[in-house]
Scaffold this motif. Structure first.
Motif, PDB file in Angstrom:
ATOM      1  N   LEU A  95       0.816  -1.142   0.083  1.00 20.95           N
ATOM      2  CA  LEU A  95      -0.209   0.041   0.320  1.00 20.95           C
ATOM      3  C   LEU A  95       0.709   1.362  -0.161  1.00 20.95           C
ATOM      4  O   LEU A  95       0.225   2.460  -0.494  1.00 20.95           O
ATOM      5  CB  LEU A  95      -1.092  -0.078   0.800  1.00 20.95           C
ATOM      6  CG  LEU A  95      -1.759   1.639   1.673  1.00 20.95           C
ATOM      7  CD1 LEU A  95      -2.743   1.642  -0.408  1.00 20.95           C
ATOM      8  CD2 LEU A  95      -2.390   1.089   2.847  1.00 20.95           C
ATOM      9  N   TYR A  96       2.351   0.997   0.970  1.00 21.80           N
ATOM     10  CA  TYR A  96       3.106   2.540   0.481  1.00 21.80           C
ATOM     11  C   TYR A  96       3.362   3.036  -0.051  1.00 21.80           C
ATOM     12  O   TYR A  96       3.417   3.657  -1.695  1.00 21.80           O
ATOM     13  CB  TYR A  96       4.261   2.218   2.267  1.00 21.80           C
ATOM     14  CG  TYR A  96       3.237   2.298   3.331  1.00 21.80           C
ATOM     15  CD1 TYR A  96       2.241   3.013   3.314  1.00 21.80           C
ATOM     16  CD2 TYR A  96       3.827   1.871   4.415  1.00 21.80           C
ATOM     17  CE1 TYR A  96       1.621   2.915   4.827  1.00 21.80           C
ATOM     18  CE2 TYR A  96       2.575   1.792   5.853  1.00 21.80           C
ATOM     19  CZ  TYR A  96       2.433   2.557   5.576  1.00 21.80           C
ATOM     20  OH  TYR A  96       1.157   2.465   7.251  1.00 21.80           O
ATOM     21  N   VAL A  97       3.764   1.422  -1.035  1.00 21.11           N
ATOM     22  CA  VAL A  97       4.896   1.450  -2.213  1.00 21.11           C
ATOM     23  C   VAL A  97       3.293   2.098  -3.570  1.00 21.11           C
ATOM     24  O   VAL A  97       4.552   3.602  -4.338  1.00 21.11           O
ATOM     25  CB  VAL A  97       5.492   0.635  -2.807  1.00 21.11           C
ATOM     26  CG1 VAL A  97       6.383   0.449  -4.336  1.00 21.11           C
ATOM     27  CG2 VAL A  97       7.032   0.298  -1.536  1.00 21.11           C
ATOM     28  N   ALA A  98       2.320   1.894  -3.016  1.00 19.61           N
ATOM     29  CA  ALA A  98       1.022   2.736  -4.810  1.00 19.61           C
ATOM     30  C   ALA A  98       0.965   3.455  -4.069  1.00 19.61           C
ATOM     31  O   ALA A  98       1.576   3.575  -4.931  1.00 19.61           O
ATOM     32  CB  ALA A  98      -0.255   1.229  -4.202  1.00 19.61           C
ATOM     33  N   LEU A  99       1.155   3.794  -3.210  1.00 18.82           N
ATOM     34  CA  LEU A  99       0.423   5.062  -2.563  1.00 18.82           C
ATOM     35  C   LEU A  99       1.430   6.400  -3.110  1.00 18.82           C
ATOM     36  O   LEU A  99       1.756   7.295  -3.367  1.00 18.82           O
ATOM     37  CB  LEU A  99       0.848   5.494  -1.055  1.00 18.82           C
ATOM     38  CG  LEU A  99      -1.076   5.078  -0.811  1.00 18.82           C
ATOM     39  CD1 LEU A  99      -0.856   5.340   1.114  1.00 18.82           C
ATOM     40  CD2 LEU A  99      -1.868   5.923  -1.284  1.00 18.82           C
ATOM     41  N   ILE A 100       2.739   5.753  -2.586  1.00 22.27           N
ATOM     42  CA  ILE A 100       4.283   6.957  -3.601  1.00 22.27           C
ATOM     43  C   ILE A 100       4.070   6.717  -4.821  1.00 22.27           C
ATOM     44  O   ILE A 100       4.693   8.068  -5.236  1.00 22.27           O
ATOM     45  CB  ILE A 100       5.549   6.371  -2.553  1.00 22.27           C
ATOM     46  CG1 ILE A 100       5.912   6.044  -1.086  1.00 22.27           C
ATOM     47  CG2 ILE A 100       7.073   6.288  -3.734  1.00 22.27           C
ATOM     48  CD1 ILE A 100       6.701   5.590  -0.759  1.00 22.27           C
TER      49      ILE A 100
END
Length: 480
Positions: free
Chosen positions: A345-350
């Motif tokens: 999720l964090y990588v996708a948001l970044i």
């Protein structure tokens, strides 16, 4: 409370350990080398980046990174941002937040241990302190002895070097707001403005006090991140961990050998306290996860060195997750899961935020037009039956040279445009100087035979004659 009992006084020292000075010991190893590398890169970029040049053409500043407050610009190599583009800075803050969340999900407070400015500058001042005064035992001994001329000289040398580092830190920050070589020359010859000296003084004081004197107190008491990250971590995050299932019970190295020969349990920890000695915040990692632990890994280097000396396997202290301690007690192998819903999720948001910012930068417009309709009157009927509306128009030119714009209106056939003070025309022309905005009054007149009977949407178009790029702004045309 019993009437005969006296209330107990609160021990202020237990709440704020100002009386407990930490003497970190020098250590070598893999994580210490990583910290040296991060320090060299971070300090190198910070101190040298203002002197990097980047050509932007005639009349434009050639400093690669510059916050040009007088001209209201921010330059970062090929990127140029105006105050109206503050959303880029918002995007950067969002990216920084998600990156910090990702780092925490992967390896806890790894930001604190390696990349935080407080850690970097404190590490630098620690190195100066060791170079001048000696390592941990020498510093502890010297602090207990009476002052001598040699000791006064050492203290003066240390604090002078600290102040020099702090002064250059403050000076480097100011260089990001003015042409660096010019400002250095003005500072040396005392020709710089008072604002520069004031800010250098403020930043010198804060660096000297925070990194030189407060040190670990900033991490433990002042920084909010340790409190926040506790709510963001999970059982899969890697944290510096003392593997108590292997280290306990603690006995000396000789006794441990004897106990093992007898088939009795003996932990690998020999209670040498080297993990505490090298910790920059004075934490005993063997007591478990603590607020003061910044996950720097220096205790791992110290413990691994001791394990090699006594012939035991390294890794008694290591980056580990909360699940593995329980698994080892059950005889199960260690498990690690870097890719999991939280990190994905964090990588996708970044990637999403970074992609949006990249798209916005690639399609960034260097010209613009804004239109604001007059409030009163909304419309005026002329003697020939035509209808006139008045507007305030602002043209924006972000180029480094003057641009000539041609104005016209879409959505109102046969309309005539008139810039205040000039004759009416179908497509009036206006010149906007480089890096300027120009506000003008625009009158739009619809002939009697095409004047609308109700409010109509129109678009004011400004065409850059050199590039052919159109800037558009939507508004309304009102009938009388």
């Amino acid at each position: 409370m019993n009437a005969h009992e006296k209330p107990q006084a609160i021990n202020a020292g237990a709440l704020y350990a100002m009386d407990k000075k930490v003497y970190p010991q020098a250590v070598s190893g893999r994580f210490r080398r990583i910290k040296w590398a991060f320090m060299a890169v971070a300090l190198g970029l910070y101190y040298l980046l203002p002197f990097v040049r980047w050509s932007r053409g005639v009349g434009a500043p050639d400093q690669a990174v510059l916050v040009d407050i007088p001209h209201r610009r921010f330059y970062f190599f090929f990127i140029e941002l105006w105050p109206q583009e503050v959303y880029y800075f918002t995007g950067l803050l969002i990216l920084a937040a998600f990156t910090l969340f990702l780092l925490n999900a992967v390896a806890g407070r790894v930001w604190c241990g390696y990349m935080c400015p407080q850690t970097v500058w404190t590490d630098l001042l620690f190195a100066i302190e060791r170079w001048v005064e000696g390592d941990r035992r020498e510093r502890m001994r010297k602090d207990k002895e009476k002052l001598t001329l040699k000791r006064v000289w050492e203290l003066a040398a240390k604090h002078s070097l600290w102040l020099l580092v702090a002064w250059w830190t403050g000076g480097a920050w100011v260089l990001y707001f003015y042409d660096a070589p010019t400002l250095v020359r003005e500072l040396v010859t005392f020709q710089a403005g008072p604002t520069a000296y004031i800010w250098i003084g403020i930043l010198t004081l804060t660096t000297y006090s925070l990194a030189g004197h407060m040190r670990e107190q900033v991490c433990v008491y002042m920084c909010p991140w340790p409190r926040i990250q506790a709510a963001l971590t999970d059982e899969w995050a890697l944290n510096v961990t003392y593997r108590g299932d292997r280290g306990e019970p603690r006995v000396s190295a000789k006794k441990a050998v004897a106990l093992r020969l007898q088939g009795k349990p003996a932990g690998d920890c020999i209670d040498c306290r080297q993990c505490i000695a090298v910790c920059p915040t004075g934490v005993d990692i063997r007591q478990g996860s603590q607020l003061g632990c910044i996950q720097c890994g220096l205790c791992i280097d110290a413990c691994d060195h001791v394990m090699r000396e006594i012939g035991r396997p390294t890794g008694l202290i290591a980056y580990d997750n909360d699940l593995n301690a329980a698994r080892r007690k059950q005889g199960l192998p260690d498990v690690y899961k870097l890719v999991r819903p939280r990190t994905v999720l964090y990588v996708a948001l970044i990637v999403l935020v970074g992609g949006i910012m990249t798209y916005a930068l690639v399609n960034k417009k260097f010209t613009g037009v804004n239109v604001l309709h007059d409030r009163n009157p909304l419309a005026v009927q002329m003697s020939d039956g035509s209808t006139r509306n008045g507007y305030s128009v602002r043209l924006l030119n972000k180029y480094g040279d003057a641009r000539r714009f041609r104005l016209h209106v879409e959505g109102l056939e046969g309309a005539r445009l008139q810039i205040a003070g000039e004759p009416a025309a179908d497509r009036p022309e206006i010149t906007v100087e480089p890096d300027q905005t120009l506000e003008l009054r625009l009158l739009i007149t619809a002939p009697a035979d095409v004047a609308p009977l109700e409010a109509r949407d129109i678009v004011v178009v400004a065409e850059d004659e050199e590039t052919g790029v159109f800037a558009r702004a939507k508004d309304h045309f009102f009938p009388r």
